[in-house]
Design an enzyme around this catalytic site. Structure first.
Site, short mmCIF file in Angstrom:
data_model
loop_
_atom_site.label_atom_id
_atom_site.label_comp_id
_atom_site.label_asym_id
_atom_site.label_seq_id
_atom_site.Cartn_x
_atom_site.Cartn_y
_atom_site.Cartn_z
N GLN A 97 0.90 -1.60 0.25
CA GLN A 97 0.01 -0.20 -0.07
C GLN A 97 1.06 1.25 0.00
O GLN A 97 1.84 1.25 0.71
CB GLN A 97 -1.01 -0.02 1.57
CG GLN A 97 -1.82 -0.98 1.48
CD GLN A 97 -2.80 -1.13 2.70
OE1 GLN A 97 -1.97 -0.60 3.54
NE2 GLN A 97 -3.96 -1.66 2.75
N ARG A 99 -8.74 11.87 20.80
CA ARG A 99 -9.19 12.47 19.72
C ARG A 99 -11.30 12.55 19.72
O ARG A 99 -11.52 12.11 20.28
CB ARG A 99 -9.15 12.31 18.40
CG ARG A 99 -9.08 12.64 17.56
CD ARG A 99 -8.36 12.12 16.32
NE ARG A 99 -7.25 13.23 16.05
CZ ARG A 99 -5.86 12.81 15.26
NH1 ARG A 99 -6.43 11.68 14.21
NH2 ARG A 99 -5.28 13.74 15.18
N ARG A 121 -13.82 -1.28 16.16
CA ARG A 121 -12.79 -0.78 15.68
C ARG A 121 -12.36 -0.33 14.45
O ARG A 121 -12.61 -1.11 13.17
CB ARG A 121 -11.64 -1.01 16.47
CG ARG A 121 -10.71 0.87 16.62
CD ARG A 121 -9.51 0.48 17.44
NE ARG A 121 -8.36 -0.31 16.67
CZ ARG A 121 -7.24 -0.98 17.14
NH1 ARG A 121 -7.12 -1.19 17.80
NH2 ARG A 121 -6.76 -1.64 15.84
N GLU A 177 -11.69 -3.39 12.54
CA GLU A 177 -11.53 -4.00 13.89
C GLU A 177 -12.59 -4.92 14.10
O GLU A 177 -12.60 -3.79 14.83
CB GLU A 177 -10.00 -3.99 14.41
CG GLU A 177 -9.09 -3.25 13.80
CD GLU A 177 -8.01 -4.36 13.54
OE1 GLU A 177 -8.72 -5.30 14.61
OE2 GLU A 177 -6.46 -3.61 13.86
#
Length: 306
Positions: free
Chosen positions: A181, A235, A263, A280
């Site tokens: 990637q 965050r 997640r 996830e």
């Protein structure tokens, strides 16, 4: 009136509130972050027991629910792990989700569903790969966890081109599907956003988010242990991040309503719009210690599932 409970009734009542938190024998007492949910479960009358997924002679039917948490040694034994999951009568997340989610080829399906996903070149075990002429790339296996067997390579440097090719070859020779990637440079400044979801109000609800710093600083040099250390802080996610997270969850086979936890990991792409790096759903760290009330929300979700 005095009610006398016989032995079978007592055992049945206990089993209805007994939950296995699935781990591995390297982390027998659970990861430190997962331990935060134990007091909240006790307050709700739930007995939580850490159990290694491959522990012999475990009667999984004796638990009201088995919640996958930290079986991070499964990577080298994925076939055995998904076979185990299929035999557990009450598993969260469900066994078919585990099978789908432990092989990152699921990213292909999410891309077809319209989820913005980091572009990926797939190199089959019998295939060949020639490094592009330049740029930074990440090489990692399609079945992996904790950023192990992953590396970052600057293909404008001759030595990195050789190391990247060797990394791909090493994974291929081990019979592993390889992912290549582009390295998303925003992870070095903005970081990676992980959004956590638990059931709430009849839907999979956003709980909290964290920022992860860059983990890959160069070629894969091998790491002892089950995972690489992470730099974590709280965050507040952007609306665009929440939107893409919900779009990814909506595309999960069978729908998101079956999930006990999720997640969603995002990084800004070259146009600064977030793209999905990973979804996830099997054994993610939930970062319960980073947000007030997160252990309680997770415990409430487990108790409600009972």
């Amino acid at each position: 009136m005095i009610v006398v409970l016989n032995e079978d009734s007592v055992r049945a009542t206990r089993e209805r509130s007994r939950v296995a938190l699935v781990t591995c024998d390297q982390i027998p007492e659970l990861d430190r972050d997962d331990q935060l949910v134990l007091p909240a479960l006790r307050e709700r009358g739930v007995e939580a027991v850490p159990v290694a997924w491959d522990a012999p002679a475990v009667d999984w039917s004796s638990f009201a629910l088995a919640v996958i948490r930290s079986p991070w040694d499964y990577v080298a034994r994925r076939d055995e792990f998904v076979a185990w999951a299929a035999k557990v009568p009450r598993l969260a997340n469900p066994a078919d989700v585990v099978t789908w989610n432990t092989d990152k080829r699921y990213l292909r399906e999410l891309a077809v569903a319209g989820v913005p996903v980091v572009p990926t070149t797939w190199v089959e075990p019998g295939g060949a790969w020639r490094p592009p002429p330049g740029g930074e790339v990440v090489v990692k296996p399609a079945v992996g966890a904790g950023s192990l067997d992953s590396g970052r390579y600057d293909l404008d440097r001759a030595e990195h081109r050789e190391l990247a090719a060797a990394h791909v070859a090493r994974l291929r020779l081990a019979g592993r599907l390889v992912m290549v990637q582009p390295y998303l440079a925003a992870v070095d400044t903005y970081g990676e956003t992980a959004l956590l979801f638990f059931p709430g109000d009849g839907d999979l609800a956003f709980s909290h988010a964290i920022r992860k710093g860059a983990m890959l600083t160069g070629p894969d040099e091998g790491v002892e242990g089950l995972y690489k250390e992470e730099s974590i802080r709280t965050r507040s996610p952007l609306d665009a991040e929440l939107e893409i997270a919900r779009k990814a969850l909506a595309a999960v086979p069978g729908g998101p309503d079956r999930l006990l936890y999720a997640r969603v990991d995002l990084i800004p792409g070259p146009d600064d719009l977030p793209v999905l790096v990973e979804l996830e759903l099997t054994e993610p760290s939930l970062f319960l210690g980073t947000a007030g009330g997160a252990p309680e929300r997770f415990a409430e979700a487990i108790a409600a599932r009972l």
